[in-house]
Design a protein around this motif. Structure first.
Motif, mmCIF file in Angstrom:
data_model
loop_
_atom_site.group_PDB
_atom_site.id
_atom_site.type_symbol
_atom_site.label_atom_id
_atom_site.label_comp_id
_atom_site.label_asym_id
_atom_site.label_seq_id
_atom_site.Cartn_x
_atom_site.Cartn_y
_atom_site.Cartn_z
ATOM 1 N N TYR A 182 15.803 2.769 -6.758
ATOM 2 C CA TYR A 182 15.959 2.002 -7.987
ATOM 3 C C TYR A 182 15.120 0.732 -7.944
ATOM 4 N N LEU A 183 15.018 0.152 -6.759
ATOM 5 C CA LEU A 183 14.195 -1.049 -6.624
ATOM 6 C C LEU A 183 12.728 -0.693 -6.869
ATOM 7 N N GLU A 184 12.331 0.477 -6.397
ATOM 8 C CA GLU A 184 10.951 0.924 -6.618
ATOM 9 C C GLU A 184 10.681 1.085 -8.110
ATOM 10 N N ASP A 185 11.637 1.705 -8.791
ATOM 11 C CA ASP A 185 11.478 1.874 -10.241
ATOM 12 C C ASP A 185 11.309 0.511 -10.912
ATOM 13 N N LEU A 186 12.153 -0.406 -10.496
ATOM 14 C CA LEU A 186 12.118 -1.741 -11.097
ATOM 15 C C LEU A 186 10.771 -2.392 -10.844
ATOM 16 N N TYR A 187 10.281 -2.219 -9.642
ATOM 17 C CA TYR A 187 8.978 -2.795 -9.311
ATOM 18 C C TYR A 187 7.882 -2.174 -10.163
ATOM 19 N N GLU A 188 7.962 -0.863 -10.325
ATOM 20 C CA GLU A 188 6.927 -0.184 -11.089
ATOM 21 C C GLU A 188 6.892 -0.612 -12.545
ATOM 22 N N THR A 189 8.073 -0.780 -13.129
ATOM 23 C CA THR A 189 8.084 -1.132 -14.552
ATOM 24 C C THR A 189 7.750 -2.593 -14.779
ATOM 25 N N THR A 190 8.097 -3.462 -13.838
ATOM 26 C CA THR A 190 7.869 -4.888 -14.063
ATOM 27 C C THR A 190 6.679 -5.459 -13.299
ATOM 28 N N ARG A 191 6.343 -4.843 -12.148
ATOM 29 C CA ARG A 191 5.249 -5.360 -11.309
ATOM 30 C C ARG A 191 5.535 -6.772 -10.804
ATOM 31 N N GLU A 192 6.822 -7.091 -10.652
ATOM 32 C CA GLU A 192 7.170 -8.418 -10.149
ATOM 33 C C GLU A 192 7.872 -8.259 -8.807
ATOM 34 N N GLY A 227 4.003 -6.629 -4.861
ATOM 35 C CA GLY A 227 2.698 -5.988 -4.935
ATOM 36 C C GLY A 227 1.652 -6.788 -4.189
ATOM 37 N N HIS A 228 0.397 -6.475 -4.414
ATOM 38 C CA HIS A 228 -0.695 -7.130 -3.703
ATOM 39 C C HIS A 228 -0.902 -8.558 -4.183
ATOM 40 N N LEU A 232 19.234 -2.280 -15.832
ATOM 41 C CA LEU A 232 19.226 -0.845 -15.564
ATOM 42 C C LEU A 232 19.186 -0.550 -14.072
ATOM 43 N N ALA A 233 18.376 -1.311 -13.371
ATOM 44 C CA ALA A 233 18.275 -1.095 -11.928
ATOM 45 C C ALA A 233 19.636 -1.348 -11.282
ATOM 46 N N ALA A 234 20.273 -2.437 -11.651
ATOM 47 C CA ALA A 234 21.574 -2.779 -11.080
ATOM 48 C C ALA A 234 22.600 -1.703 -11.411
ATOM 49 N N GLN A 235 22.565 -1.223 -12.637
ATOM 50 C CA GLN A 235 23.511 -0.176 -13.037
ATOM 51 C C GLN A 235 23.239 1.113 -12.282
ATOM 52 N N GLY A 236 21.959 1.422 -12.114
ATOM 53 C CA GLY A 236 21.598 2.631 -11.386
ATOM 54 C C GLY A 236 22.149 2.597 -9.969
ATOM 55 N N TYR A 289 0.829 -1.203 0.000
ATOM 56 C CA TYR A 289 0.000 0.000 0.000
ATOM 57 C C TYR A 289 0.865 1.255 0.000
ATOM 58 N N LEU A 290 1.980 1.176 0.705
ATOM 59 C CA LEU A 290 2.905 2.308 0.722
ATOM 60 C C LEU A 290 3.468 2.538 -0.673
ATOM 61 N N GLU A 291 3.737 1.440 -1.370
ATOM 62 C CA GLU A 291 4.252 1.568 -2.734
ATOM 63 C C GLU A 291 3.229 2.248 -3.628
ATOM 64 N N ASP A 292 1.991 1.829 -3.484
ATOM 65 C CA ASP A 292 0.930 2.449 -4.269
ATOM 66 C C ASP A 292 0.887 3.949 -3.991
ATOM 67 N N LEU A 293 0.954 4.267 -2.721
ATOM 68 C CA LEU A 293 0.878 5.671 -2.329
ATOM 69 C C LEU A 293 2.040 6.452 -2.930
ATOM 70 N N TYR A 294 3.202 5.843 -2.890
ATOM 71 C CA TYR A 294 4.368 6.501 -3.470
ATOM 72 C C TYR A 294 4.181 6.722 -4.967
ATOM 73 N N GLU A 295 3.660 5.697 -5.626
ATOM 74 C CA GLU A 295 3.483 5.793 -7.076
ATOM 75 C C GLU A 295 2.517 6.878 -7.460
ATOM 76 N N THR A 296 1.422 6.985 -6.721
ATOM 77 C CA THR A 296 0.434 7.980 -7.107
ATOM 78 C C THR A 296 0.852 9.395 -6.730
ATOM 79 N N THR A 297 1.617 9.533 -5.644
ATOM 80 C CA THR A 297 1.966 10.891 -5.206
ATOM 81 C C THR A 297 3.393 11.305 -5.516
ATOM 82 N N ARG A 298 4.298 10.310 -5.615
ATOM 83 C CA ARG A 298 5.723 10.604 -5.856
ATOM 84 C C ARG A 298 6.335 11.419 -4.728
#
Lengths: 270, 270
Positions: free
Chosen positions: B107-117, B137-138, B254-258, A107-116
Motif C-alpha cells: 500500500y505504501l508503494e501504491d501511495l508513492y506511485e500515485t503521489t511521488r512524495e 524517489g530519486h 486510501l492507503a491507510a484504509q487499505g 531504483y528497486l521501486e522503479d524496477l517494481y513499477e516497470t515490471t510489477r
DNA sequence: ACCAGAACTTCCACTGAATGGAAGCGGATG
DNA sequence: CATCCGCTTCCATTCAGTGGAAGTTCTGGT
C-alpha cells in the motif's frame, strides 16, 4: 591426575559443566528466537527459551529479565516473549544494510513499477544469500524469501550472481560441500554450476527457472561499488514462462546499473 | 574491623563502584552506537566505545570481543567497530516491525506511485514516533526522517495522528512536558495541540505545515488493526504549497484504509 | 469445586567467572 | 630516535552470577 575433585556429583548423564560466559548465554537466548526458514517470527515461553538455549530455568529467567529491561525482548500479555523493538531499532542502523538499502531503494521501486514483479536485493554473507530488501505487490506469488532470510547461493538468482563474482576460494569451498536439490531443475553438479557462473559473468545477468520454488523464475544482475567489486545483487522473480522477455532483462540490468552508479561505480570497460 | 580491607585506594574523586550487571554493560556498549538524530550510522574505536559506555578500557575490550564473536558488532580493517549484520538479521525479525511492514508495504508503494512524495510509516513508541518505513524517489527533498528514526509527536504528521488516537493519559503526560519549537509554525501550546487532536479525530487526517522542516508539509492518516485500535500512521511529505490538494489527501486516506483492511479492520461506523 | 501438574518466580549459600589496574606492545607523529 | 596514544594481555582479588530447591500462580481435567 585421575578425576577432578568434583564435589558430590551423582554419576548421571554427563553434567558437562557449562563454560559459556555470561555474554554467550545472553546471546544463546537471542539465538533461540532465530526463525528457521520462511516461518512467521517466533514467540516463546520462558521454558521454551531455556530449552532452546540449553540453560537452567532460573538462569534463563534472570537473563531474559535483563533483555526485557533493555528492550531486546518483549514480554507479551500471554506471558510469551518475542524479539523487542530496541533490537529492530539498532538493527536497522547496521551500516552495510542501511547504506545499501537507502541508496538502492529508489531504483528497486522503479524496477517494481516497470515490471510489477517481486524485487529482491541481497548480499553475500558467509555461504548464503542474505536478503536485504524485498518489494512485492498485492497479487504477489507466494515465495519463501523475505527480508532477513538466508537462501542458498546455487538455487536463487541473486545467489548465483553473487557466487559468480565471488573470490575463487569462496566458490571452491561452496561447491565442495554437497549442494541441495530443491526441485528437479536445481543444478547441483559442481562443474555444471561453474559453467553457469562463467556464463553469468559473460552476460552480466543470471536466469533461473524452477530451481527453488515451483512455478517461479528469476532474473538477477550484479551491483558494483566504486571499486568495481560486486557487493550485492538485484533480481525480479516472475511466474515461469518459456519465452525470454528482453524488456524484463533490460529493466533488471538498468536497476543494477543505477544502484552501482549511485554507489560511485564508473564502469571501466564495455 | 572498621573500614573494608580496601587494598590501597587513593581517595580520588569518588570511585563510585559500578554496580551494573554484565548484561547491562554489554547493552551499554551497544547503546554507544545509537545514532543521535539523522546522522550517518556510527563507527567507533575501542576507546570511544569505552568512553560512551562509561566502562574501563580492559572491560570494554573483553566485552566488545564477545559481541564481535557473536556478530553483534563488526571490526573493520581500520580497527573501528560498527553494528554487525547479526543484529540486523535479528532486528528485522521483530514481530511488530516485521508484520506491519510486510502488510503495509504494497500500500505504501501504491501511495508513492500515485503521489511521488516521501511516504512514511510510523508507530507510537514511548514518547516518540518511531519510523518503521520510508520510501522516497530519486529527487527527494532532504528530510531528517529515516527508517529507525525517532521524531517528536507534536511536530510530525504521523506523530500528531498517533497522539490523536492515543489513550488520554499518554496525551496528558506528553503535553505536560514542554514541547520543543523547531520552527516558528510549530504548535507547542498544550491547549492548541489538544484542539488540533480533536480536529484530526474528526477529520481522520492530519495536516502539518512547516513545523519540523522548513519548506515541507505533510498529510497523515491513522491505521487501525482488527480491534479498531490505531496502531500506526501513514503520511506523505510534500513541498509546502498554500493550496490543499484533495487528491493527495484522498490518496493518503486510501492507503491507510487499505492497510487497515489488510490488518483485519472492518470499519464499524461511517 | 477440587486437585494434579506444569509453568513461572523467588531465594540464597557457594564459587569461579568477571573485573580492572598495570604492564607490555606497536605504530603514528614530530 | 623519542614520545605519545591506542590497543592488547595478564592475573590476583572478589563479588556478581549461578542454579537447586522451595514457593507461587495458572491451567485444565474430572
Amino acid at each position: 591426575m585421575s578425576g577432578k575433585p568434583e564435589p558430590k556429583r551423582t554419576d548421571g548423564p554427563a553434567p558437562a559443566v557449562d563454560d559459556r560466559s555470561v555474554a554467550a548465554r545472553l546471546f544463546a537466548i537471542l539465538d533461540a528466537f532465530a526463525a528457521p526458514a520462511g516461518a512467521t517470527s517466533l514467540t516463546l515461553t520462558l521454558t521454551a527459551i531455556a530449552q532452546r538455549a540449553g540453560l537452567p530455568l532460573s538462569t534463563t529467567h534472570r537473563l531474559v529479565a535483563e533483555w526485557v529491561g533493555w528492550g531486546g525482548l518483549t514480554k507479551h500479555d500471554n506471558g510469551q516473549y518475542s524479539l523487542g523493538m530496541k533490537l529492530w531499532e539498532l538493527g536497522v542502523q547496521t551500516p552495510t544494510a542501511r547504506n545499501l538499502r537507502t541508496i538502492a531503494l529508489p531504483y528497486l521501486e522503479d524496477l517494481y513499477e516497470t515490471t510489477r514483479e517481486h524485487v529482491h536485493l541481497a548480499i553475500l554473507d558467509g555461504r548464503d544469500a542474505l536478503y536485504l530488501e524485498k518489494l512485492s505487490g498485492h497479487h504477489a506469488v507466494r515465495l519463501i524469501s523475505r527480508v532477513g532470510a538466508r537462501l542458498p547461493l546455487h538455487s536463487t538468482g541473486v545467489g548465483l550472481v553473487l557466487l559468480a563474482y565471488a573470490p575463487s576460494d569462496v566458490v571452491q569451498q561452496y561447491l565442495a560441500t554437497g549442494l541441495q536439490r530443491f526441485l528437479p531443475r536445481t543444478v547441483t553438479e559442481p562443474d555444471a554450476v561453474r559453467k553457469r557462473l562463467a556464463e553469468i559473468r559473460l552476460l552480466g545477468l543470471a536466469r533461473m527457472s524452477e530451481e527453488m520454488t515451483a512455478g517461479s523464475s528469476s532474473i538477477a544482475a550484479p551491483i558494483r561499488d566504486r571499486t568495481g567489486q560486486v557487493v550485492a545483487a538485484v533480481s525480479i522473480v516472475t511466474r515461469t514462462t518459456d519465452i525470454v522477455d528482453p524488456e524484463q532483462e533490460q529493466a533488471v540490468r538498468l536497476a543494477a546499473q543505477g544502484v552501482s552508479r549511485a554507489l560511485g561505480y564508473r564502469r571501466a570497460q564495455q
